[in-house]
Design an enzyme around this catalytic site. Structure first.
Site, PDB file in Angstrom:
ATOM      1  CD  GLU A  41      -2.896   1.255   0.379  1.00  0.00           C
ATOM      2  OE1 GLU A  41      -2.497   1.500  -0.779  1.00  0.00           O
ATOM      3  OE2 GLU A  41      -4.097   1.195   0.696  1.00  0.00           O
ATOM      4  CG  ASP A  42      -0.912   4.793  -1.551  1.00  0.00           C
ATOM      5  OD1 ASP A  42      -1.598   4.184  -0.694  1.00  0.00           O
ATOM      6  OD2 ASP A  42      -1.409   5.593  -2.353  1.00  0.00           O
ATOM      7  CG  ASP A  92      -5.500   9.060   6.171  1.00  0.00           C
ATOM      8  OD1 ASP A  92      -4.986   9.616   7.138  1.00  0.00           O
ATOM      9  OD2 ASP A  92      -6.418   9.586   5.508  1.00  0.00           O
ATOM     10  CG  PHE A 107      -3.611  15.424   0.838  1.00  0.00           C
ATOM     11  CD1 PHE A 107      -4.439  14.342   1.126  1.00  0.00           C
ATOM     12  CD2 PHE A 107      -3.248  15.645  -0.476  1.00  0.00           C
ATOM     13  CE1 PHE A 107      -4.902  13.504   0.116  1.00  0.00           C
ATOM     14  CE2 PHE A 107      -3.704  14.818  -1.497  1.00  0.00           C
ATOM     15  CZ  PHE A 107      -4.534  13.750  -1.192  1.00  0.00           C
ATOM     16  NE  ARG A 111      -2.311   8.122  -9.720  1.00  0.00           N
ATOM     17  CZ  ARG A 111      -2.994   7.765  -8.637  1.00  0.00           C
ATOM     18  NH1 ARG A 111      -2.351   7.440  -7.537  1.00  0.00           N
ATOM     19  NH2 ARG A 111      -4.305   7.751  -8.629  1.00  0.00           N
TER      20      ARG A 111
HETATM   21  P1  5GP Z   1      -7.291   4.750   4.612  1.00  0.00           P
HETATM   22  O1  5GP Z   1      -8.323   3.749   4.192  1.00  0.00           O
HETATM   23  O2  5GP Z   1      -6.164   4.188   5.420  1.00  0.00           O
HETATM   24  O3  5GP Z   1      -7.917   5.950   5.284  1.00  0.00           O
HETATM   25  O4  5GP Z   1      -6.737   5.410   3.306  1.00  0.00           O
HETATM   26  C1  5GP Z   1      -5.845   4.851   2.463  1.00  0.00           C
HETATM   27  C2  5GP Z   1      -5.889   5.568   1.121  1.00  0.00           C
HETATM   28  O5  5GP Z   1      -6.205   6.966   1.275  1.00  0.00           O
HETATM   29  C3  5GP Z   1      -4.540   5.581   0.464  1.00  0.00           C
HETATM   30  O6  5GP Z   1      -4.337   4.425  -0.305  1.00  0.00           O
HETATM   31  C4  5GP Z   1      -4.601   6.842  -0.370  1.00  0.00           C
HETATM   32  O7  5GP Z   1      -5.205   6.569  -1.602  1.00  0.00           O
HETATM   33  C5  5GP Z   1      -5.494   7.785   0.392  1.00  0.00           C
HETATM   34  N1  5GP Z   1      -4.734   8.773   1.195  1.00  0.00           N
HETATM   35  C6  5GP Z   1      -4.682   8.880   2.531  1.00  0.00           C
HETATM   36  N2  5GP Z   1      -3.889   9.889   2.922  1.00  0.00           N
HETATM   37  C7  5GP Z   1      -3.400  10.440   1.780  1.00  0.00           C
HETATM   38  C8  5GP Z   1      -2.471  11.515   1.521  1.00  0.00           C
HETATM   39  O8  5GP Z   1      -1.917  12.213   2.401  1.00  0.00           O
HETATM   40  N3  5GP Z   1      -2.198  11.747   0.205  1.00  0.00           N
HETATM   41  C9  5GP Z   1      -2.777  11.051  -0.815  1.00  0.00           C
HETATM   42  N4  5GP Z   1      -2.427  11.386  -2.038  1.00  0.00           N
HETATM   43  N5  5GP Z   1      -3.630  10.027  -0.600  1.00  0.00           N
HETATM   44  C10 5GP Z   1      -3.947   9.724   0.689  1.00  0.00           C
END
Ligand code: 5GP
Length: 179
Positions: A98-99, A102, A151, A164
């Protein structure tokens, strides 16, 4: 630095060094095994391609698409699988790549789905982690960097489909998404 960024958090060199460390740990932890690497599209593509080449074991690749934020910077709180694995998960040692984690919503839902399909093990690797924003319980096995609540874009991460291909990670200027 890209003009829409407020600050660079991790340079290309810092990212590469951390990815090498994670790859070495994974190689050691899974010694004698083979792995199914699952890339969560699209954000994890860059990390996935770099990490996979630092894992010195037999691996297979597969890809999933989960719903995320659309064009907003806040979590929608639910997860939908838009593209599923092509590979049968049964009996596989799976590493989800995963990238960023959050709120944890995406992976807290996805991991049990793969476990329920009979995977031998399911672990998680992420290059970025925002623990202060966590709402769902997720155990991160391989964690690149912890970051503050901001962010970020670059190294695969986008805002509205852009940024990206920036090779480093930076904080996006608020003026870009609050305009
Ligand atoms: P989660 O389900 O953990 O809240 O979110 C995961 C996804 O939210 C990540 O795969 C990404 O796509 C998006 N995301 C969360 N924080 C960021 C951020 O700071 N920047 C970007 N570009 N995407 C984020």
């Amino acid at each position: 630095m890209h003009k829409d960024l407020e600050k660079v958090l991790f340079t290309q060199e810092e990212l590469a060094a951390r990815v090498r460390e994670l790859g070495a740990r994974i190689t050691k932890d899974y010694e004698g095994k083979s792995l199914l690497l699952v890339c969560i599209l699209k954000g994890a593509v860059t990390f996935f391609a770099d990490l996979a080449r630092e894992i010195k074991l037999p691996v297979e690749y597969d890809f999933m698409v989960c719903s995320s934020y659309g064009d907003s910077t806040d979590s929608s709180g639910f997860v939908k699988i838009r593209k599923d694995l092509d590979t049968d998960a049964k009996g596989k040692d799976i590493l989800i790549i995963e990238d960023i984690i959050d709120t944890g919503t995406t992976l807290s839902r996805l991991k049990p789905i793969l476990e329920d399909r009979g995977a031998a093990s399911v672990k998680i690797a992420t290059i970025l982690n925002k623990p202060s924003r966590r709402r769902a319980d997720v155990h991160v096995d391989y964690n690149g960097f912890e970051i503050p609540d901001a962010f970020v874009v670059g190294y695969g991460l986008d805002y509205a489909g852009r940024y990206r291909n920036i090779p480093y990670v930076g904080i996006l200027k608020e003026s870009v998404y609050k305009a």
